[in-house]
Design an enzyme around this catalytic site. Structure first.
Site, PDB file in Angstrom:
ATOM      1  N   ASP A   1      12.428  12.194  60.599  1.00 52.16           N
ATOM      2  CA  ASP A   1      11.677  12.991  61.579  1.00 52.16           C
ATOM      3  C   ASP A   1      11.984  12.519  62.998  1.00 52.16           C
ATOM      4  O   ASP A   1      11.700  11.365  63.349  1.00 52.16           O
ATOM      5  CB  ASP A   1      10.173  12.863  61.321  1.00 52.16           C
ATOM      6  CG  ASP A   1       9.783  13.366  59.936  1.00 52.16           C
ATOM      7  OD1 ASP A   1       9.602  14.578  59.778  1.00 52.16           O
ATOM      8  OD2 ASP A   1       9.677  12.530  59.020  1.00 52.16           O
TER       9      ASP A   1
ATOM     10  N   ASP B   1      16.665   7.511  60.681  1.00 49.16           N
ATOM     11  CA  ASP B   1      15.298   7.960  60.470  1.00 49.16           C
ATOM     12  C   ASP B   1      15.372   9.473  60.291  1.00 49.16           C
ATOM     13  O   ASP B   1      16.343  10.115  60.721  1.00 49.16           O
ATOM     14  CB  ASP B   1      14.452   7.578  61.689  1.00 49.16           C
ATOM     15  CG  ASP B   1      13.043   8.122  61.604  1.00 49.16           C
ATOM     16  OD1 ASP B   1      12.418   8.007  60.537  1.00 49.16           O
ATOM     17  OD2 ASP B   1      12.568   8.683  62.611  1.00 49.16           O
TER      18      ASP B   1
END
Length: 216
Positions: free
Chosen positions: A10, A8
């Site tokens: 952020d 991922d």
């Protein structure tokens, strides 16, 4: 055997909260509101404008102001995309270690490509990633498994040989649906209401380098 690690963006690969918060406070200032502390904004940084507007303005997507406010925010964020954003401590060393082991790595994020690609370019990673899947690359974003499966196909490996690392429940839900083992990034943007022990991940890590333990 793990042949690829997917991240991922952020709250897992990069600490983007300072810039997300900076743009939110610029917008609050435009609307006559005092700035919020970064510590207040940080737990909402993985939840997109939905989460940021909840803490920043008390708005939900059902509010008539939400969409125009969202456009205003995205303009401000675009202008400040990589002012303070950095890789999390240990991430640069981890990526180097993966490359030395010939383990592919990529990014699967719900962040739109108009932000993902320029940000990874500024971080010096866009040419190194084996796959970059943004929130608008596929028909369905996470928690749907499609983006993770798309990354595996692009890299040329089976989903079960990919390890997905994220800091939100939807990340682990997507990985489970895709048949990928998953790790929770405890160093990311977990909030007080999160219950990561119930998400069904294969493990949790305090630092990016903790991933190497799962590759041995």
């Amino acid at each position: 055997m793990i042949q690829a690690v997917l991240f991922d963006l952020d709250g897992t690969l990069a600490d983007t909260a300072p810039d997300l918060g900076y743009a939110l406070n610029l917008q609050r200032e435009r609307h006559g509101l005092a700035p919020l502390a970064q510590e207040t904004i940080r737990p909402y940084a993985s939840h997109g404008t939905r989460g940021l507007f909840e803490i920043g303005f008390g708005l939900t997507p059902e509010d008539a102001r939400f969409d125009p406010m969202r456009e205003e925010y995205l303009e401000l964020y675009t202008a400040n995309l990589c002012r303070f954003t950095q890789l999390f401590p240990g991430m640069a060393a981890l990526l180097k270690a993966l490359e030395e082991r010939n383990v592919h790595w990529g990014v699967v994020t719900n962040k739109p490509a108009r932000f993902t690609n320029p940000l990874l370019e500024q971080l010096g990673l866009i040419k190194r990633a084996a796959s970059i899947i943004s929130g608008d690359t596929c028909l369905h974003p996470k928690p749907h498994p499609e983006p993770l499966l798309c990354a595996a196909r692009e890299i040329g490996v089976a989903p079960q040989t990919c390890l997905y690392v994220g800091d939100a429940e939807r990340d682990i839900e997507a990985a489970r649906a895709a048949g990928m083992p998953a790790l929770i990034a405890d160093y990311g943007y977990l909030g007080a209401a999160d219950r990561p022990e119930t998400w069904g991940a294969q493990g949790r890590i305090d630092t990016p380098l903790g991933i190497l333990t799962f590759l041995e």
